[in-house]
Design an enzyme around this catalytic site. Structure first.
Site, PDB file in Angstrom:
ATOM      1  N   LYS A   9       1.627   4.448   1.456  1.00 55.76           N
ATOM      2  CA  LYS A   9       3.052   4.664   1.188  1.00 55.76           C
ATOM      3  C   LYS A   9       3.604   5.761   2.129  1.00 55.76           C
ATOM      4  CE  LYS A   9       2.694   3.225  -3.662  1.00 55.76           C
ATOM      5  NZ  LYS A   9       3.046   3.572  -5.067  1.00 55.76           N
ATOM      6  N   TYR A  49       8.464  -4.958  -5.559  1.00 61.55           N
ATOM      7  CA  TYR A  49       8.376  -4.321  -6.874  1.00 61.55           C
ATOM      8  C   TYR A  49       9.236  -5.042  -7.916  1.00 61.55           C
ATOM      9  CZ  TYR A  49       5.590  -0.281  -5.334  1.00 61.55           C
ATOM     10  OH  TYR A  49       4.577   0.533  -4.886  1.00 61.55           O
ATOM     11  N   ASN A 112       2.308   8.707  -4.865  1.00 62.29           N
ATOM     12  CA  ASN A 112       0.886   8.530  -5.188  1.00 62.29           C
ATOM     13  C   ASN A 112       0.131   7.837  -4.053  1.00 62.29           C
ATOM     14  OD1 ASN A 112       1.844   5.963  -5.586  1.00 62.29           O
ATOM     15  ND2 ASN A 112       1.292   5.832  -7.743  1.00 62.29           N
ATOM     16  N   HIS A 115      -0.697   1.892  -2.385  1.00 60.74           N
ATOM     17  CA  HIS A 115      -0.493   0.743  -3.274  1.00 60.74           C
ATOM     18  C   HIS A 115      -1.635  -0.248  -3.068  1.00 60.74           C
ATOM     19  CE1 HIS A 115       1.115  -2.927  -5.082  1.00 60.74           C
ATOM     20  NE2 HIS A 115       0.711  -3.529  -3.980  1.00 60.74           N
ATOM     21  N   GLU A 126       1.654 -10.920  -2.668  1.00 60.71           N
ATOM     22  CA  GLU A 126       1.995  -9.789  -1.799  1.00 60.71           C
ATOM     23  C   GLU A 126       1.571 -10.031  -0.343  1.00 60.71           C
ATOM     24  OE1 GLU A 126       0.327  -6.430  -3.902  1.00 60.71           O
ATOM     25  OE2 GLU A 126       1.774  -6.659  -5.542  1.00 60.71           O
TER      26      GLU A 126
HETATM   27  P1  RTP Z   1       1.389   0.350  -7.198  1.00 64.84           P
HETATM   28  O1  RTP Z   1       2.015  -0.924  -7.720  1.00 64.84           O
HETATM   29  O2  RTP Z   1       2.327   1.184  -6.365  1.00 64.84           O
HETATM   30  O3  RTP Z   1       0.075   0.107  -6.536  1.00 64.84           O
HETATM   31  O4  RTP Z   1       1.016   1.283  -8.451  1.00 64.84           O
HETATM   32  P2  RTP Z   1       0.355   0.849  -9.815  1.00 64.84           P
HETATM   33  O5  RTP Z   1       0.061  -0.608  -9.837  1.00 64.84           O
HETATM   34  O6  RTP Z   1      -0.769   1.792 -10.063  1.00 64.84           O
HETATM   35  O7  RTP Z   1       1.518   1.193 -10.824  1.00 64.84           O
HETATM   36  P3  RTP Z   1       2.749   0.290 -11.280  1.00 64.84           P
HETATM   37  O8  RTP Z   1       2.797   0.321 -12.758  1.00 64.84           O
HETATM   38  O9  RTP Z   1       2.746  -1.039 -10.594  1.00 64.84           O
HETATM   39  O10 RTP Z   1       3.976   1.140 -10.757  1.00 64.84           O
HETATM   40  C1  RTP Z   1       4.453   0.988  -9.440  1.00 64.84           C
HETATM   41  C2  RTP Z   1       4.825   2.336  -8.888  1.00 64.84           C
HETATM   42  O11 RTP Z   1       5.952   2.825  -9.572  1.00 64.84           O
HETATM   43  C3  RTP Z   1       5.907   4.234  -9.614  1.00 64.84           C
HETATM   44  N1  RTP Z   1       6.049   4.679 -10.971  1.00 64.84           N
HETATM   45  N2  RTP Z   1       6.828   5.653 -11.309  1.00 64.84           N
HETATM   46  N3  RTP Z   1       8.329   7.568 -12.789  1.00 64.84           N
HETATM   47  C4  RTP Z   1       7.431   6.815 -13.404  1.00 64.84           C
HETATM   48  O12 RTP Z   1       7.205   6.943 -14.581  1.00 64.84           O
HETATM   49  C5  RTP Z   1       6.714   5.815 -12.636  1.00 64.84           C
HETATM   50  N4  RTP Z   1       5.852   4.930 -13.112  1.00 64.84           N
HETATM   51  C6  RTP Z   1       5.420   4.204 -12.032  1.00 64.84           C
HETATM   52  C7  RTP Z   1       4.569   4.674  -9.064  1.00 64.84           C
HETATM   53  O13 RTP Z   1       4.744   5.154  -7.735  1.00 64.84           O
HETATM   54  C8  RTP Z   1       3.749   3.407  -9.061  1.00 64.84           C
HETATM   55  O14 RTP Z   1       2.806   3.431  -8.037  1.00 64.84           O
HETATM   56 MG    MG Z   2       1.464  -2.085  -9.312  1.00 65.42          MG
END
Ligand code: RTP
Ligand code: MG
Length: 147
Positions: A9, A49, A112, A115, A126
């Site tokens: 990212k 997203y 973070n 991804h 994707e």
């Molecule tokens: P990613 O898709 O980016 O790999 O991350 P992930 O699966 O671990 O998490 P996901 O639930 O898909 O969330 C996507 C991205 O959204 C941001 N996020 N912000 N402010 C918040 O509470 C919050 N929750 C999620 C994070 O950057 C996450 O990677």
């Molecule tokens: Mg995710």
């Protein structure tokens, strides 16, 4: 062979962590089959997203992903989708264990670092969204022929 979509990212690119992240997946034994440094359009970020469209953080998430270049990759290997997620650690770096990418380098849940696709269905969607088929290179490692 299984493939997954991994992206450094904008925070990871800015902090000079592309090499570190690539090295971790290479050393694990996975194979890089596609990669590009690119600036993400809002349209692509929103599509990527889409599952989070109704979430309160969606706008900030799209702002962040489009804020600077990302390093988009396709990695191939046995069980690479689930293993890459393990290597990344929990979404919130505060919960991610040391030894994981987010646990070692992550600052907060918005920034973070990395991804990774969360399932075979996501990986297929994707990879198709981010890469042309011609830019995913299936190749055999031939190093053993030369040493
Ligand atoms: P990613 O898709 O980016 O790999 O991350 P992930 O699966 O671990 O998490 P996901 O639930 O898909 O969330 C996507 C991205 O959204 C941001 N996020 N912000 N402010 C918040 O509470 C919050 N929750 C999620 C994070 O950057 C996450 O990677
Ligand atoms: Mg995710």
């Amino acid at each position: 062979m299984e493939k997954t979509f991994i992206m450094v990212k904008p925070d990871g690119v800015q902090r000079g962590l592309i090499g570190e992240i690539v090295a971790r997946f290479e050393k694990k034994g996975f194979q890089l089959v596609g990669a590009k440094l690119m600036t993400v359009s809002r349209e692509l970020a929103e599509e990527h997203y889409a599952e989070h469209k109704e979430r309160p953080f969606f706008g900030e998430l799209v702002d962040f992903i489009t804020s600077g270049p990302v390093f988009a990759m396709v990695w191939q290997g046995n069980n690479v989708i689930a293993t890459a997620r393990q290597m990344m650690g929990k979404t919130n770096p505060a919960d991610a264990l040391p030894g994981t990418i987010r646990g070692d380098f992550g600052v907060n849940v918005a920034m973070n670092i990395v991804h990774g696709s969360d399932s075979p269905t996501s990986a297929e969607r994707e990879i198709a969204l981010w890469f042309n088929e011609a830019d995913v290179n299936e190749y055999e490692k031939t190093i053993n022929r030369w040493i």
